[in-house]
Scaffold this active site. Sequence first.
Site, PDB file in Angstrom:
ATOM      1  N   SER A  68       0.801  -1.219   0.000  1.00 23.92           N
ATOM      2  CA  SER A  68       0.000   0.000   0.000  1.00 23.92           C
ATOM      3  C   SER A  68       0.833   1.269   0.000  1.00 23.92           C
ATOM      4  O   SER A  68       0.280   2.354  -0.070  1.00 23.92           O
ATOM      5  CB  SER A  68      -0.939   0.012   1.198  1.00 23.92           C
ATOM      6  OG  SER A  68      -0.186  -0.130   2.381  1.00 23.92           O
ATOM      7  N   HIS A 100       1.640   3.771   7.233  1.00 27.44           N
ATOM      8  CA  HIS A 100       1.091   4.695   6.251  1.00 27.44           C
ATOM      9  C   HIS A 100       1.521   6.115   6.563  1.00 27.44           C
ATOM     10  O   HIS A 100       2.133   6.391   7.588  1.00 27.44           O
ATOM     11  CB  HIS A 100      -0.443   4.615   6.221  1.00 27.44           C
ATOM     12  CG  HIS A 100      -0.959   3.418   5.487  1.00 27.44           C
ATOM     13  ND1 HIS A 100      -2.271   3.038   5.516  1.00 27.44           N
ATOM     14  CD2 HIS A 100      -0.336   2.526   4.675  1.00 27.44           C
ATOM     15  CE1 HIS A 100      -2.430   1.954   4.768  1.00 27.44           C
ATOM     16  NE2 HIS A 100      -1.268   1.638   4.254  1.00 27.44           N
ATOM     17  N   ASP A 124      -7.513   6.027   5.337  1.00 24.75           N
ATOM     18  CA  ASP A 124      -7.523   4.794   6.104  1.00 24.75           C
ATOM     19  C   ASP A 124      -8.749   4.585   6.958  1.00 24.75           C
ATOM     20  O   ASP A 124      -8.767   3.666   7.774  1.00 24.75           O
ATOM     21  CB  ASP A 124      -6.287   4.756   7.007  1.00 24.75           C
ATOM     22  CG  ASP A 124      -5.031   4.437   6.218  1.00 24.75           C
ATOM     23  OD1 ASP A 124      -3.943   4.605   6.775  1.00 24.75           O
ATOM     24  OD2 ASP A 124      -5.158   4.032   5.048  1.00 24.75           O
TER      25      ASP A 124
END
Lengths: 190, 177
Positions: free
Chosen positions: A57, A96, A123
Amino acid sequence: MGAYGDLVASIKATNFRHVALQTISLGMIVTSALIIWKGLMCFTGSESPVVVVLSGSMEPGFRRGDILFLHMGKAPIRAGEIVVFHVDGRDIPIVHRVIKVHENIEKGDYEVLTKGDNNTGDDRLLYAANQLWLQRQHIMGRAVGFLPYVGWVTIIMTEKPYIKLTLQLLLCVQYFLIGVLGLLVITSKD
Amino acid sequence: MYSWMLRVNTVLTLSVTVLALLCAVASMADNLHWHTPSVELEVVNVGPLERLRNGDDRVTLSLNIKADLESVFTWNTKQLFVFVAAEYWNPEEGFNQISLWDTIIEKKENAKINTQVKSKLLRRSTRIGYFTYPFQGKDLKGRDFNLTMYWNVMPVTGVFTTDKVVVPGFQLPQSYN
């Protein structure tokens, strides 16, 4: 019976001190590795100072198998930083980037929204039900350093089923052997 | 002394040591690099300020973003993550940052940016890593805000660094439309 008698005799003849020395050296190696790991945890202020990237990701920046070095620090979290966080109810930490920050000085806390570089949406889908923001307690650390490819060793050991089974088997055999040796040492005449 | 296992062992140890040394030197050499980026951020249009159902305000901004980040690239740079954030202070609560637009630059040749973006709803374009986000928050009426362009240098190996250019002095509409 003759062979068995010879075997027992040769094992009893083993010097107890020699065996003890070897066991202690092994123990020293294992415990110094543990000391280094716990020391790193203290020094970086993070539960897990080194993480392996498991998902795609954050491509093209991080690929599966890369290693990230984490540090928590006291500085406030700012947009653009890459953070590792836990979501309630999931074991796997997620790496992230922060895209929104709202501080709350009264409470001494902050709210943060994250998004993977390669994901279309933020998210919120990953957070727990009804959770819209991450707070201080969810965040494990910030990524400060990076090494490519080295994490594949960990991934292979924990994910490929044959290798995992082989390692577990070796571990069992090792424990069994140590147990048998211990028994023999205790029952020897020295 | 010449068994193949011993040879393999020696070769592996040597290569790992050399690789580790190279990584350390590469990331330290990065500290010696001077860069001269140029950034221009301009707000073309501050759109209507709307009140959302959940109590937040949302405003549409049209921005002109021009930047030349070629000098930031070194041989140890894998990619630059560039984003523009609106930053404002809320006297009761503190500092707020909202990313409005971001992109990923992988090669030095693509390091010149010249785009007009409209920060409205989350939108994806065809290039990887190009998104715009809504400017949304509590109590945005009449706020002063800065626009800051950040670039996060992601190295081939080593330490992450971030740098920025701040352009202050913008203001949001005083009333709802």
